[in-house]
Write a protein that holds these residues in place. Structure first.
Motif, mmCIF file in Angstrom:
data_model
loop_
_atom_site.group_PDB
_atom_site.id
_atom_site.type_symbol
_atom_site.label_atom_id
_atom_site.label_comp_id
_atom_site.label_asym_id
_atom_site.label_seq_id
_atom_site.Cartn_x
_atom_site.Cartn_y
_atom_site.Cartn_z
ATOM 1 N N GLU A 170 -9.148 3.930 0.527
ATOM 2 C CA GLU A 170 -9.717 5.070 0.387
ATOM 3 C C GLU A 170 -9.178 6.302 -0.198
ATOM 4 O OE1 GLU A 170 -12.357 5.656 3.687
ATOM 5 O OE2 GLU A 170 -13.825 4.296 3.131
ATOM 6 N N SER A 171 -7.959 6.488 0.640
ATOM 7 C CA SER A 171 -7.029 7.432 -0.098
ATOM 8 C C SER A 171 -6.226 7.132 -1.306
ATOM 9 C CB SER A 171 -5.853 7.564 1.130
ATOM 10 O OG SER A 171 -5.033 8.480 0.582
ATOM 11 N N LEU A 172 -5.979 5.830 -1.567
ATOM 12 C CA LEU A 172 -5.738 5.533 -2.869
ATOM 13 C C LEU A 172 -6.681 5.744 -4.140
ATOM 14 C CD1 LEU A 172 -3.878 2.061 -2.429
ATOM 15 C CD2 LEU A 172 -2.871 3.976 -2.672
ATOM 16 N N LEU A 173 -7.870 5.450 -3.766
ATOM 17 C CA LEU A 173 -8.951 5.823 -4.871
ATOM 18 C C LEU A 173 -9.169 7.251 -5.024
ATOM 19 C CD1 LEU A 173 -11.400 4.794 -6.457
ATOM 20 C CD2 LEU A 173 -12.881 4.947 -4.292
ATOM 21 N N ARG A 174 -8.911 7.992 -3.806
ATOM 22 C CA ARG A 174 -9.033 9.673 -4.025
ATOM 23 C C ARG A 174 -8.000 10.130 -4.956
ATOM 24 N NH1 ARG A 174 -10.916 9.446 1.079
ATOM 25 N NH2 ARG A 174 -8.635 9.683 2.163
ATOM 26 N N ALA A 175 -6.588 9.559 -4.763
ATOM 27 C CA ALA A 175 -5.739 9.914 -5.576
ATOM 28 C C ALA A 175 -5.700 9.519 -7.080
ATOM 29 C CB ALA A 175 -4.266 9.372 -4.992
ATOM 30 N N HIS A 176 -6.287 8.246 -7.181
ATOM 31 C CA HIS A 176 -6.529 7.812 -8.555
ATOM 32 C C HIS A 176 -7.507 8.656 -9.374
ATOM 33 C CE1 HIS A 176 -8.561 5.169 -11.490
ATOM 34 N NE2 HIS A 176 -7.263 4.860 -11.763
ATOM 35 N N ASP A 177 -8.591 8.879 -8.548
ATOM 36 C CA ASP A 177 -9.638 9.912 -9.028
ATOM 37 C C ASP A 177 -8.974 11.097 -9.422
ATOM 38 O OD1 ASP A 177 -11.547 7.919 -8.721
ATOM 39 O OD2 ASP A 177 -12.301 8.808 -7.047
ATOM 40 N N ARG A 178 -8.156 11.955 -8.850
ATOM 41 C CA ARG A 178 -7.574 13.164 -9.045
ATOM 42 C C ARG A 178 -6.890 13.091 -10.327
ATOM 43 N NH1 ARG A 178 -6.584 13.218 -3.406
ATOM 44 N NH2 ARG A 178 -4.394 12.405 -3.606
ATOM 45 N N ARG B 38 -8.603 -10.027 9.590
ATOM 46 C CA ARG B 38 -9.842 -9.050 9.872
ATOM 47 C C ARG B 38 -9.415 -7.778 10.758
ATOM 48 N NH1 ARG B 38 -14.557 -9.665 9.027
ATOM 49 N NH2 ARG B 38 -16.189 -10.868 9.728
ATOM 50 N N ALA B 39 -8.470 -7.862 11.569
ATOM 51 C CA ALA B 39 -8.000 -6.664 12.442
ATOM 52 C C ALA B 39 -7.461 -5.627 11.549
ATOM 53 C CB ALA B 39 -7.106 -7.365 13.673
ATOM 54 N N MET B 40 -7.233 -5.923 10.378
ATOM 55 C CA MET B 40 -6.480 -4.733 9.611
ATOM 56 C C MET B 40 -7.714 -3.912 8.848
ATOM 57 S SD MET B 40 -3.040 -6.502 7.851
ATOM 58 C CE MET B 40 -2.715 -4.827 6.819
ATOM 59 N N ALA B 41 -8.723 -4.625 8.792
ATOM 60 C CA ALA B 41 -9.767 -4.033 7.854
ATOM 61 C C ALA B 41 -9.753 -2.514 8.170
ATOM 62 C CB ALA B 41 -11.011 -4.547 7.930
ATOM 63 N N PRO B 42 -10.039 -2.133 9.079
ATOM 64 C CA PRO B 42 -10.140 -0.540 9.231
ATOM 65 C C PRO B 42 -9.163 0.269 8.897
ATOM 66 C CG PRO B 42 -10.869 -1.557 11.470
ATOM 67 C CD PRO B 42 -10.295 -2.581 10.520
ATOM 68 N N ALA B 43 -7.985 0.073 9.031
ATOM 69 C CA ALA B 43 -6.708 0.623 8.506
ATOM 70 C C ALA B 43 -6.640 0.535 7.204
ATOM 71 C CB ALA B 43 -5.499 0.198 9.347
ATOM 72 N N LEU B 44 -6.927 -0.606 6.608
ATOM 73 C CA LEU B 44 -6.691 -0.884 5.058
ATOM 74 C C LEU B 44 -7.891 0.044 4.443
ATOM 75 C CD1 LEU B 44 -5.808 -4.573 4.748
ATOM 76 C CD2 LEU B 44 -4.261 -2.648 4.239
ATOM 77 N N VAL C 90 0.888 -1.114 -0.014
ATOM 78 C CA VAL C 90 0.007 0.082 -0.064
ATOM 79 C C VAL C 90 1.047 1.174 -0.172
ATOM 80 C CG1 VAL C 90 -1.630 1.357 1.489
ATOM 81 C CG2 VAL C 90 -1.987 -1.172 1.228
ATOM 82 N N GLU C 91 1.846 1.121 0.780
ATOM 83 C CA GLU C 91 2.804 2.345 0.712
ATOM 84 C C GLU C 91 3.454 2.572 -0.450
ATOM 85 O OE1 GLU C 91 5.249 1.608 4.245
ATOM 86 O OE2 GLU C 91 3.795 2.041 5.584
ATOM 87 N N ALA C 92 3.870 1.456 -1.247
ATOM 88 C CA ALA C 92 4.612 1.694 -2.453
ATOM 89 C C ALA C 92 3.345 2.273 -3.325
ATOM 90 C CB ALA C 92 5.076 0.414 -2.951
ATOM 91 N N MET C 93 2.358 1.581 -3.323
ATOM 92 C CA MET C 93 1.312 2.339 -4.191
ATOM 93 C C MET C 93 1.027 3.698 -4.314
ATOM 94 S SD MET C 93 -0.433 2.163 -6.846
ATOM 95 C CE MET C 93 -0.394 0.296 -7.452
ATOM 96 N N GLU C 94 1.120 4.180 -2.734
ATOM 97 C CA GLU C 94 0.901 5.543 -2.224
ATOM 98 C C GLU C 94 1.991 6.338 -2.922
ATOM 99 O OE1 GLU C 94 -1.503 5.165 1.782
ATOM 100 O OE2 GLU C 94 0.998 5.273 1.833
ATOM 101 N N GLY C 95 3.142 5.905 -2.936
ATOM 102 C CA GLY C 95 4.430 6.684 -3.615
ATOM 103 C C GLY C 95 4.282 6.654 -5.037
ATOM 104 N N THR C 96 3.872 5.502 -5.633
ATOM 105 C CA THR C 96 3.611 5.640 -7.025
ATOM 106 C C THR C 96 2.580 6.797 -7.686
ATOM 107 O OG1 THR C 96 4.208 3.400 -7.208
ATOM 108 C CG2 THR C 96 3.008 4.208 -9.021
#
Length: 91
Positions: free
Chosen positions: A75-83, A64-70, A23-29
């Motif tokens: 959602e942040s990745l989606l917003r960046a993609h939409d931008r 399952r415990a990771m679901a909220p953070a993920l 996820v962090e790598a994709m955020e950077g990309t």
């Protein structure tokens, strides 16, 4: 040498670390792509969309415990993609 924990908790921890790193790598990309678009350089989203799709599929198998953070990160990745899509849309 690093020891590995063969327990289910150890496997989940390892999976979580790998998934968060992806996820962090994709955020950077996406940040680089946004910078390129801001400089009016061409960006092809096809590869990014495929990678985001694979990342989302991997998140479905996350502990399952990771679901909220993920969810927040995706959602942040989606917003960046939409931008990016909006910035690349013809006027």
């Amino acid at each position: 040498m690093r020891s590995t924990d063969p327990s289910p908790a150890g496997a989940e921890s390892s999976q979580a670390a790998i998934l968060l790193a992806a996820v962090e790598a994709m955020e950077g990309t996406l940040a680089v792509a946004e910078a390129l678009v801001a400089e009016r350089r061409a960006v092809d989203l096809t590869g990014l969309e495929g990678e985001i799709g694979r990342l989302c599929a991997a998140c479905l198998a996350a502990p399952r415990a990771m679901a909220p953070a993920l969810r927040l990160r995706l959602e942040s990745l989606l917003r960046a993609h939409d931008r990016l899509r909006a910035a690349l849309a013809p006027p």
